[in-house]
Motif scaffolding. Structure first.
Motif, PDB file in Angstrom:
ATOM      1  N   LYS A  40      -8.647   6.541   3.257  1.00  0.00           N
ATOM      2  CA  LYS A  40      -7.862   7.725   3.309  1.00  0.00           C
ATOM      3  C   LYS A  40      -6.616   7.943   3.572  1.00  0.00           C
ATOM      4  O   LYS A  40      -5.618   8.417   3.068  1.00  0.00           O
ATOM      5  CB  LYS A  40      -8.846   8.653   4.385  1.00  0.00           C
ATOM      6  N   PHE A  41      -6.000   6.975   4.545  1.00  0.00           N
ATOM      7  CA  PHE A  41      -4.754   7.061   4.989  1.00  0.00           C
ATOM      8  C   PHE A  41      -3.790   6.476   3.751  1.00  0.00           C
ATOM      9  O   PHE A  41      -2.690   7.088   3.706  1.00  0.00           O
ATOM     10  CB  PHE A  41      -4.445   5.859   6.005  1.00  0.00           C
ATOM     11  N   MET A  42      -4.296   5.693   2.917  1.00  0.00           N
ATOM     12  CA  MET A  42      -3.311   5.074   1.599  1.00  0.00           C
ATOM     13  C   MET A  42      -3.601   6.352   0.679  1.00  0.00           C
ATOM     14  O   MET A  42      -2.368   6.624  -0.241  1.00  0.00           O
ATOM     15  CB  MET A  42      -4.202   3.989   0.915  1.00  0.00           C
ATOM     16  N   HIS A  43      -4.530   7.389   0.613  1.00  0.00           N
ATOM     17  CA  HIS A  43      -4.254   8.552  -0.252  1.00  0.00           C
ATOM     18  C   HIS A  43      -3.149   9.438   0.337  1.00  0.00           C
ATOM     19  O   HIS A  43      -2.583   9.951  -0.776  1.00  0.00           O
ATOM     20  CB  HIS A  43      -5.697   9.377  -0.147  1.00  0.00           C
ATOM     21  N   ALA A  44      -3.170   9.442   1.609  1.00  0.00           N
ATOM     22  CA  ALA A  44      -2.150  10.315   1.894  1.00  0.00           C
ATOM     23  C   ALA A  44      -0.674   9.838   1.741  1.00  0.00           C
ATOM     24  O   ALA A  44       0.382  10.479   1.401  1.00  0.00           O
ATOM     25  CB  ALA A  44      -1.905  10.365   3.501  1.00  0.00           C
ATOM     26  N   ALA A  45      -0.622   8.441   1.780  1.00  0.00           N
ATOM     27  CA  ALA A  45       0.631   7.644   1.211  1.00  0.00           C
ATOM     28  C   ALA A  45       0.966   7.931  -0.223  1.00  0.00           C
ATOM     29  O   ALA A  45       2.266   7.876  -0.554  1.00  0.00           O
ATOM     30  CB  ALA A  45       0.598   6.403   1.555  1.00  0.00           C
ATOM     31  N   LEU A  46       0.067   8.256  -0.896  1.00  0.00           N
ATOM     32  CA  LEU A  46       0.326   8.215  -2.271  1.00  0.00           C
ATOM     33  C   LEU A  46       0.553   9.541  -2.725  1.00  0.00           C
ATOM     34  O   LEU A  46       1.123   9.716  -4.102  1.00  0.00           O
ATOM     35  CB  LEU A  46      -1.043   7.649  -3.298  1.00  0.00           C
ATOM     36  N   LYS A  47       0.308  10.520  -1.991  1.00  0.00           N
ATOM     37  CA  LYS A  47       0.552  11.867  -2.481  1.00  0.00           C
ATOM     38  C   LYS A  47       2.161  12.184  -2.827  1.00  0.00           C
ATOM     39  O   LYS A  47       2.159  12.906  -3.875  1.00  0.00           O
ATOM     40  CB  LYS A  47       0.488  12.862  -1.269  1.00  0.00           C
ATOM     41  N   TYR A  52       5.372  13.606  -7.677  1.00  0.00           N
ATOM     42  CA  TYR A  52       6.339  13.444  -8.389  1.00  0.00           C
ATOM     43  C   TYR A  52       6.082  13.469  -9.743  1.00  0.00           C
ATOM     44  O   TYR A  52       6.567  13.796 -10.758  1.00  0.00           O
ATOM     45  CB  TYR A  52       7.093  12.359  -8.250  1.00  0.00           C
ATOM     46  N   VAL A  53       4.987  12.533 -10.197  1.00  0.00           N
ATOM     47  CA  VAL A  53       4.398  12.582 -11.604  1.00  0.00           C
ATOM     48  C   VAL A  53       3.961  13.723 -11.914  1.00  0.00           C
ATOM     49  O   VAL A  53       4.274  14.182 -13.131  1.00  0.00           O
ATOM     50  CB  VAL A  53       3.399  11.364 -11.595  1.00  0.00           C
TER      51      VAL A  53
END
Length: 376
Positions: A40-47, A52-53
């Motif tokens: 989950k913490f990686m999901h937050a980092a990807l936001k 942007y996309v």
């Protein structure tokens, strides 16, 4: 007018798009679906990257038509990646200068109107205003996205009789006005999807249409002709929601009721879009111009078209026990899908897939002088 149920206007689009691309719940949902194996913490980092996309993709979206073009591109990808072919018929016979009320069977929450929109798109017809239940609008961003895609709201969650009558009257007037202004409208033949495969038009929906006509002082047959009703039969070789539907039917048979999880409808939308559908066929009829005395007569005409034009794919024939002309490979493919489901759900899936065959046979029987009947 109709501000509480209508879709967005062009002048509202820029502000709504800005709101959508910055919605945290949407960004989180996209991250979860695109990268389900990441913590989950990686999901937050990807936001920020996802934001942007999305912002870049929506940078040129300034009108409802722009939104529709984007949806059409998205649907091209859905057709390419999750079907074995998409075919359609009947739409070329419709007049681009007229408004039609498309009434179809209902198998998938979002794809039914999306496939009809693609048929309109390919035949230079205006895309449809889409009737959606307010049960799908629990998240503000979902409301924004659907109203950007020409969706208008059907208030299904009202409890008082007085409020329901008022809401249905407003809905009837909205649909009637849209057709008079030469817009196309889509609404499902029933409230909720046909989870058991039996596509049956609800008389109550047709009576709702007439509420506006009655106010205008027109008879039921008179007013119905003004709506340019086009029956549509949508056939999926494989239903991406078959297991979920079978589970609901099974649980109802065991306990007498079924309670949806909070975001089950949203999960159904995502599953329908991503799931394998095999071949998909959409057939549109000519506008119904008969002298339909009442809602029951009209619903029989709609059902007859849907049943008789439903594509009897191998999945339908195998499930109905009429697989004489089905190749061993096609039969094996379908049975493998059935056997991958939990054992207790398989009988429900077989009935679900087989139902269109038996409804089709009822139409054949009626045409040959037998007694036609609505699906049981």
């Amino acid at each position: 007018m109709f501000d509480d149920i209508r879709h967005y206007r062009d002048d509202e689009v820029p502000e709504v798009v800005k709101r959508v691309v910055n919605d945290s719940s949407l960004l989180s949902g996209i991250a979860r679906n695109m990268f389900p194996s990441l913590p989950k913490f990686m999901h937050a980092a990807l936001k920020p990257v996802i934001r942007y996309v999305i912002r870049k993709k929506f940078s040129k979206v300034a009108t409802i038509r722009d939104c529709q073009e984007y949806v059409a591109q998205f649907m091209e990808g859905v057709i390419k990646n999750s079907t074995d072919g998409f075919t359609y018929e009947g739409f070329d016979k419709l007049d681009p200068k007229k408004g039609y009320l498309f009434i179809s069977n209902h198998r998938d929450i979002s794809l039914d109107p999306a496939f009809i929109d693609m048929c309109c798109h390919y035949n230079n017809l205006d895309t449809v205003k889409i009737a959606i239940g307010d049960n799908l609008l629990r998240m503000p961003v979902a409301t924004d996205l659907m109203k950007l895609n020409k969706s208008f709201i059907v208030k299904r969650s009202l409890t008082s009789v007085k409020d329901k009558i008022k809401a249905f009257s407003e809905l009837s007037a909205y649909i009637g006005a849209a057709i008079r202004e030469n817009h196309n409208v889509w609404i499902a033949q029933r409230e909720g999807r046909a989870k058991d495969g039996n596509d049956a038009t609800e008389d109550a929906i047709l009576k709702m249409f007439y509420m506006f006509g009655k106010k205008l002082g027109m008879s039921f047959p008179e007013y119905i002709k003004t709506l340019n009703i086009v029956p549509v039969s949508i056939s999926y070789e494989f239903d991406p929601g078959d297991v979920m539907k079978a589970r609901e039917l099974y649980e109802k048979s065991q306990t007498g009721n079924y309670t949806k999880s909070e975001f089950e409808d949203i999960d159904s939308i995502v599953g329908g879009i991503k799931g394998y559908k095999g071949r998909v066929h959409v057939s549109a009829g000519e506008p119904l111009t008969g002298e339909y005395a009442d809602a029951s007569a009209l619903s029989r005409a709609i059902d007859t078209f849907i049943y008789s034009h439903y594509k009897l794919f191998p999945s339908v024939l195998v499930a109905a026990g009429h697989d004489e002309k089905v190749s061993p490979e096609e039969k094996s493919k379908f049975m493998e899908r059935i056997n991958c489901a939990p054992e207790e759900l398989r009988p429900y899936m077989m009935k679900m897939y087989g139902a269109p065959y038996f409804n089709h046979e009822k139409c054949v029987l009626a045409e040959n002088g037998g007694d036609g009947a609505k699906a049981e």
